[in-house]
Design an enzyme around this catalytic site. Sequence first.
Site, PDB file in Angstrom:
ATOM      1  N   ASP A 172      61.734   0.142  11.839  1.00 17.04           N
ATOM      2  CA  ASP A 172      60.938  -0.834  11.089  1.00 17.04           C
ATOM      3  C   ASP A 172      61.720  -1.384   9.902  1.00 17.04           C
ATOM      4  OD1 ASP A 172      60.709   1.750   9.862  1.00 17.04           O
ATOM      5  OD2 ASP A 172      59.015   1.028   8.685  1.00 17.04           O
ATOM      6  N   GLU A 225      58.763   3.901   8.651  1.00 19.77           N
ATOM      7  CA  GLU A 225      59.477   4.585   7.576  1.00 19.77           C
ATOM      8  C   GLU A 225      59.290   3.883   6.233  1.00 19.77           C
ATOM      9  OE1 GLU A 225      62.788   5.566   4.837  1.00 19.77           O
ATOM     10  OE2 GLU A 225      62.301   3.617   5.706  1.00 19.77           O
TER      11      GLU A 225
END
Length: 367
Positions: free
Chosen positions: A83, A141
């Site tokens: 991400d 994350e």
Amino acid sequence: MAAPATGAAPDLPALDLTGDLTDLLVALVDIESVSGDEGRVTDAIEAALRPLAHLELERDGDVLFARTQLGRAERVVLAGHTDTVPIAGNVPAVVTGEGDERVVHGRGACDMKGGVAVQLAVAAALTAPSRDLTFIFYDHEEVEAELNGLNRIARERPELLEATFAVLGEPSNARVEGGCQGTMRAEVTFTGVAAHSARSWMGRNAVHAAGPLLERLSGHTSAEVEVEGLVYREGLNAVRISGGIAGNVIPDRCVVEVNYRFAPDKDAAAAEAYVREVLHGFDVTITDVAVGARPGLDRPVAADFVAAVGGEAWPKFGWTDVARFSSLGIPAVNFGPGNPSKAHADDEFCPTADLHTCRDALLRWLG
């Protein structure tokens, strides 16, 4: 070029894991994957890895595992998150320069699709590594910890993370950064008495009351702490202040948020004790804490890794997911392409040279 897996969306980008690393990173950057929208990039990674017969794949939500099962004496994890923070006009990727001087610009190029590109190239190249490998590509994350895919796996299926050593591909200027700092947030609250600003003597200004705290923090000298040969520089700083309700009202409440970055020799209790000692006399409330990770560079597998990739290690300033491995008793380091100071920047970029340095070092160590 790897073909999409059977049943994959027809527009799923194909990732060439054995071709040019710069092209692979560009392809990854061009798949938008802001936190919460990692499905498509995970699909593309899964489709690229699926044809590799030496890897066993397992997917749990948008966390993808690819493992060798060769019966080696040791297992190493190579992990990276898929991400990114929100896009700021920096997708699709742009490449500047020529040859080995090329630079990939775009959201996630540094944090941390450069590391993911290296993982993928290593996964394709090492069909018979000297150690068994677990490649982990995980989601969420860049947001709150309870959503972090690696954290969820550690909580629900920790056996999938079992290893002798772990390497997290976070940007580290293509050098080894051992462990990570811990981080703690606290709030200090001041109260006063509201009044009309035209009759300020009738009130008591809570914002003004924060002055002594700010002076104490400004005059504070943070420690430099050596842990297993690495020197971590701590920091204790005011990072946010809020107070007041209108331009003509004396504020009756003020909150100062304080952030403490501490060396990995401290646990949460020791970090809290230090903050309360420095801020003695103030109303302190601890709001959040994440302990750091010791470097673990005294372990034979870690020493072997450092020797293979350059023979020197630096401390990690900041908190990363190496701490999740450390909490499971697995020593872990940060080793990835890109300058961490460019993570989340609108002009985020990753040099091609860093991609090659990281890939080649891992191939030397694991080949």
